[in-house]
Design an enzyme around this catalytic site. Sequence first.
Site, PDB file in Angstrom:
ATOM      1  N   CYS A  63      -8.360 -13.209  19.053  1.00 50.81           N
ATOM      2  CA  CYS A  63      -8.962 -12.019  19.660  1.00 50.81           C
ATOM      3  C   CYS A  63     -10.319 -11.795  19.013  1.00 50.81           C
ATOM      4  O   CYS A  63     -10.442 -11.807  17.785  1.00 50.81           O
ATOM      5  CB  CYS A  63      -8.075 -10.809  19.409  1.00 50.81           C
ATOM      6  SG  CYS A  63      -6.354 -11.117  19.824  1.00 50.81           S
TER       7      CYS A  63
ATOM      8  N   CYS B 106      -2.923 -17.980  15.539  1.00 54.53           N
ATOM      9  CA  CYS B 106      -2.542 -17.129  16.660  1.00 54.53           C
ATOM     10  C   CYS B 106      -2.639 -17.959  17.929  1.00 54.53           C
ATOM     11  O   CYS B 106      -3.341 -18.971  17.967  1.00 54.53           O
ATOM     12  CB  CYS B 106      -3.486 -15.937  16.767  1.00 54.53           C
ATOM     13  SG  CYS B 106      -3.562 -14.990  15.236  1.00 54.53           S
TER      14      CYS B 106
ATOM     15  N   ARG C  84       0.818  -1.203   0.000  1.00 54.21           N
ATOM     16  CA  ARG C  84       0.000   0.000   0.000  1.00 54.21           C
ATOM     17  C   ARG C  84       0.848   1.248   0.000  1.00 54.21           C
ATOM     18  O   ARG C  84       0.541   2.230  -0.648  1.00 54.21           O
ATOM     19  CB  ARG C  84      -0.904  -0.022   1.238  1.00 54.21           C
ATOM     20  CG  ARG C  84      -1.566   1.304   1.542  1.00 54.21           C
ATOM     21  CD  ARG C  84      -2.674   1.139   2.551  1.00 54.21           C
ATOM     22  NE  ARG C  84      -3.578   0.068   2.136  1.00 54.21           N
ATOM     23  CZ  ARG C  84      -4.229  -0.722   2.983  1.00 54.21           C
ATOM     24  NH1 ARG C  84      -4.092  -0.571   4.279  1.00 54.21           N
ATOM     25  NH2 ARG C  84      -5.015  -1.666   2.518  1.00 54.21           N
ATOM     26  N   TYR C  85       1.912   1.211   0.773  1.00 55.79           N
ATOM     27  CA  TYR C  85       2.800   2.362   0.888  1.00 55.79           C
ATOM     28  C   TYR C  85       3.995   2.144  -0.048  1.00 55.79           C
ATOM     29  O   TYR C  85       4.341   0.998  -0.354  1.00 55.79           O
ATOM     30  CB  TYR C  85       3.291   2.482   2.330  1.00 55.79           C
ATOM     31  CG  TYR C  85       2.204   2.737   3.347  1.00 55.79           C
ATOM     32  CD1 TYR C  85       1.589   3.983   3.431  1.00 55.79           C
ATOM     33  CD2 TYR C  85       1.803   1.733   4.225  1.00 55.79           C
ATOM     34  CE1 TYR C  85       0.606   4.220   4.382  1.00 55.79           C
ATOM     35  CE2 TYR C  85       0.819   1.960   5.184  1.00 55.79           C
ATOM     36  CZ  TYR C  85       0.229   3.212   5.256  1.00 55.79           C
ATOM     37  OH  TYR C  85      -0.742   3.442   6.201  1.00 55.79           O
TER      38      TYR C  85
ATOM     39  N   LYS D  70      -3.019   4.529   7.399  1.00 55.38           N
ATOM     40  CA  LYS D  70      -3.126   5.036   8.764  1.00 55.38           C
ATOM     41  C   LYS D  70      -2.992   6.557   8.799  1.00 55.38           C
ATOM     42  O   LYS D  70      -2.101   7.111   8.167  1.00 55.38           O
ATOM     43  CB  LYS D  70      -2.020   4.424   9.621  1.00 55.38           C
ATOM     44  CG  LYS D  70      -2.108   2.909   9.713  1.00 55.38           C
ATOM     45  CD  LYS D  70      -0.921   2.352  10.469  1.00 55.38           C
ATOM     46  CE  LYS D  70      -0.939   0.849  10.541  1.00 55.38           C
ATOM     47  NZ  LYS D  70      -0.672   0.181   9.242  1.00 55.38           N
TER      48      LYS D  70
ATOM     49  N   CYS E  45     -10.568  -8.983  16.306  1.00 54.70           N
ATOM     50  CA  CYS E  45      -9.555  -8.996  15.234  1.00 54.70           C
ATOM     51  C   CYS E  45     -10.099  -8.431  13.921  1.00 54.70           C
ATOM     52  O   CYS E  45     -11.189  -8.805  13.484  1.00 54.70           O
ATOM     53  CB  CYS E  45      -9.089 -10.426  15.001  1.00 54.70           C
ATOM     54  SG  CYS E  45      -7.845 -10.544  13.707  1.00 54.70           S
TER      55      CYS E  45
ATOM     56  N   ASP F 233     -10.890  -1.028  14.188  1.00 54.20           N
ATOM     57  CA  ASP F 233     -11.324  -1.001  12.788  1.00 54.20           C
ATOM     58  C   ASP F 233     -12.779  -1.456  12.662  1.00 54.20           C
ATOM     59  O   ASP F 233     -13.221  -2.321  13.422  1.00 54.20           O
ATOM     60  CB  ASP F 233     -10.453  -1.940  11.945  1.00 54.20           C
ATOM     61  CG  ASP F 233      -9.026  -1.439  11.834  1.00 54.20           C
ATOM     62  OD1 ASP F 233      -8.837  -0.221  11.679  1.00 54.20           O
ATOM     63  OD2 ASP F 233      -8.099  -2.279  11.903  1.00 54.20           O
TER      64      ASP F 233
ATOM     65  N   ARG G  48       7.231  -0.076   1.682  1.00 58.34           N
ATOM     66  CA  ARG G  48       7.114  -1.192   2.615  1.00 58.34           C
ATOM     67  C   ARG G  48       5.884  -2.049   2.325  1.00 58.34           C
ATOM     68  O   ARG G  48       4.910  -1.572   1.758  1.00 58.34           O
ATOM     69  CB  ARG G  48       7.077  -0.703   4.060  1.00 58.34           C
ATOM     70  CG  ARG G  48       5.989   0.313   4.363  1.00 58.34           C
ATOM     71  CD  ARG G  48       6.459   1.201   5.527  1.00 58.34           C
ATOM     72  NE  ARG G  48       5.404   2.050   6.068  1.00 58.34           N
ATOM     73  CZ  ARG G  48       5.028   3.210   5.531  1.00 58.34           C
ATOM     74  NH1 ARG G  48       5.567   3.617   4.401  1.00 58.34           N
ATOM     75  NH2 ARG G  48       4.098   3.934   6.095  1.00 58.34           N
TER      76      ARG G  48
HETATM   77  C1  LIG Z   1       0.304  -0.704   9.063  1.00 62.88           C
HETATM   78  C2  LIG Z   1       0.766  -1.064   7.747  1.00 62.88           C
HETATM   79  C3  LIG Z   1       2.105  -0.870   7.375  1.00 62.88           C
HETATM   80  C4  LIG Z   1       3.136  -0.286   8.309  1.00 62.88           C
HETATM   81  O1  LIG Z   1       2.819   1.036   8.612  1.00 62.88           O
HETATM   82  P1  LIG Z   1       3.793   1.925   9.534  1.00 62.88           P
HETATM   83  O2  LIG Z   1       3.024   3.187   9.748  1.00 62.88           O
HETATM   84  O3  LIG Z   1       5.052   2.094   8.778  1.00 62.88           O
HETATM   85  O4  LIG Z   1       4.002   1.151  10.814  1.00 62.88           O
HETATM   86  C5  LIG Z   1       2.464  -1.236   6.100  1.00 62.88           C
HETATM   87  N1  LIG Z   1       1.579  -1.726   5.219  1.00 62.88           N
HETATM   88  C6  LIG Z   1       0.281  -1.916   5.553  1.00 62.88           C
HETATM   89  C7  LIG Z   1      -0.645  -2.449   4.535  1.00 62.88           C
HETATM   90  C8  LIG Z   1      -0.164  -1.588   6.818  1.00 62.88           C
HETATM   91  O5  LIG Z   1      -1.443  -1.791   7.151  1.00 62.88           O
HETATM   92  S1  SF4 Z   2      -5.581  -9.394  16.594  1.00 60.54           S
HETATM   93 FE1  SF4 Z   2      -6.081 -11.024  15.113  1.00 60.54          FE
HETATM   94  S2  SF4 Z   2      -4.131 -11.494  14.110  1.00 60.54           S
HETATM   95 FE2  SF4 Z   2      -3.648 -10.370  15.980  1.00 60.54          FE
HETATM   96  S3  SF4 Z   2      -3.280 -11.957  17.547  1.00 60.54           S
HETATM   97 FE3  SF4 Z   2      -5.424 -11.354  17.702  1.00 60.54          FE
HETATM   98  S4  SF4 Z   2      -6.511 -12.820  16.401  1.00 60.54           S
HETATM   99 FE4  SF4 Z   2      -4.360 -12.917  15.830  1.00 60.54          FE
END
Ligand SMILES: *Cc1c(COP(=O)(O)O)cnc(C)c1O
Ligand code: SF4
Length: 350
Positions: free
Chosen positions: A111, A107, A94-95, A318, A114, A274, A98
Amino acid sequence: MKSENPPWRAILSQSIISPKDLPASIEADRDLLQEVTARYPMRINPYYLALVKRKGDPIYRQCIPDIREISEASGVEDPLNEEGDSPVPGLTHRYPDRVLFLVSSRCAMYCRFCNRKRKVGRDSMASRESIREGLSYIRGHREIRDVLLSGGDPLLLSNRELSSILTDLRVMPHVEIIRIGTRVPCTLPQRITPQLAHILGRFKPLYINIHFNHPDEITEEASSACNRLADAGIPLGCQTVLLRDVNDRPEIISALMQKLLTIRVRPYYLFQADPAKGTSHFWPPLDRGLDIMAALQGHTSGLCVPHFAVDLLGGGGKVPLLPEYMVERGRHSLVARNYAGKTYRHPVSD
Ligand SMILES: *Cc1c(COP(=O)(O)O)cnc(C)c1O
Ligand code: SF4
């Protein structure tokens, strides 16, 4: 080093995966919850379950299924559009520099809030094949300098599987840093063995972001796990999710952030929950997060203050949000409100 069956595997194998197997001390409607777990998997290992003190407490709410997961319709399956921004399955680019790379489907505890609950615990989330394709995508895209391993939980892979992925990434010259997002130091700290810490320490610069949500999760075991990783030279951060009736009060977040620093974990993000389908009972009002940020900033060490962020619906990424400190901005001065609510005029140049 010995490779006997480690204790964490035994703990994990005793996890409760069906509501009917919950111990009598846990108050819950087992038949009703069976309908929930038919849709969304449940797994509570005995370590995490032992942290529950009473029905409805913050640990209970995070791990025990709730009928509202299937009775309330609001929210969307993939709120962050991770699949839409996915050039190969399990990888989100997305970015610019990275990627998010899902390398595990499982997991140590599922959670209830999640945001990947639509697919966590299912084999299709990350497979040998998708990992191979993901690695090959990263190899072919030299603009990727930061790889964030997630899932599921990457630290539930075996030492061998994990080192194999890390080794493949480390030989790619453009991959400068590797990050691991994990809840294991919180939900199954026994997994952080000396051997694992030693392995991870070989792949520096490697950063680990842990997910703690409540001060009651910071036990002696969690503390040893974090200290062990920090001793191996791995910087630790925390990504906390703000959850209604779990941690959405300033005194809880403040205690959590302060405690994290004592176990050498630096708060990184505080996320607005979310809008994932099946989690609407966890969504706090937006002002709650802003008020909590205002209660942290200036009142306690700056190191305790995470970035409060909303991950925009539909894949916008974000966005950090702050309470308003600037009251007025002129050509030669600004008026700002400090943490205690007093306003000051401060000179600025053009
Ligand atoms: C959160 C996230 C990241 C990392 O974001 P940072 O702000 O650099 O921690 C990278 N790619 C995706 C798709 C994300 O959701
Ligand atoms: S938030 Fe979702 S992915 Fe993260 S530890 Fe909990 S269940 Fe697993």
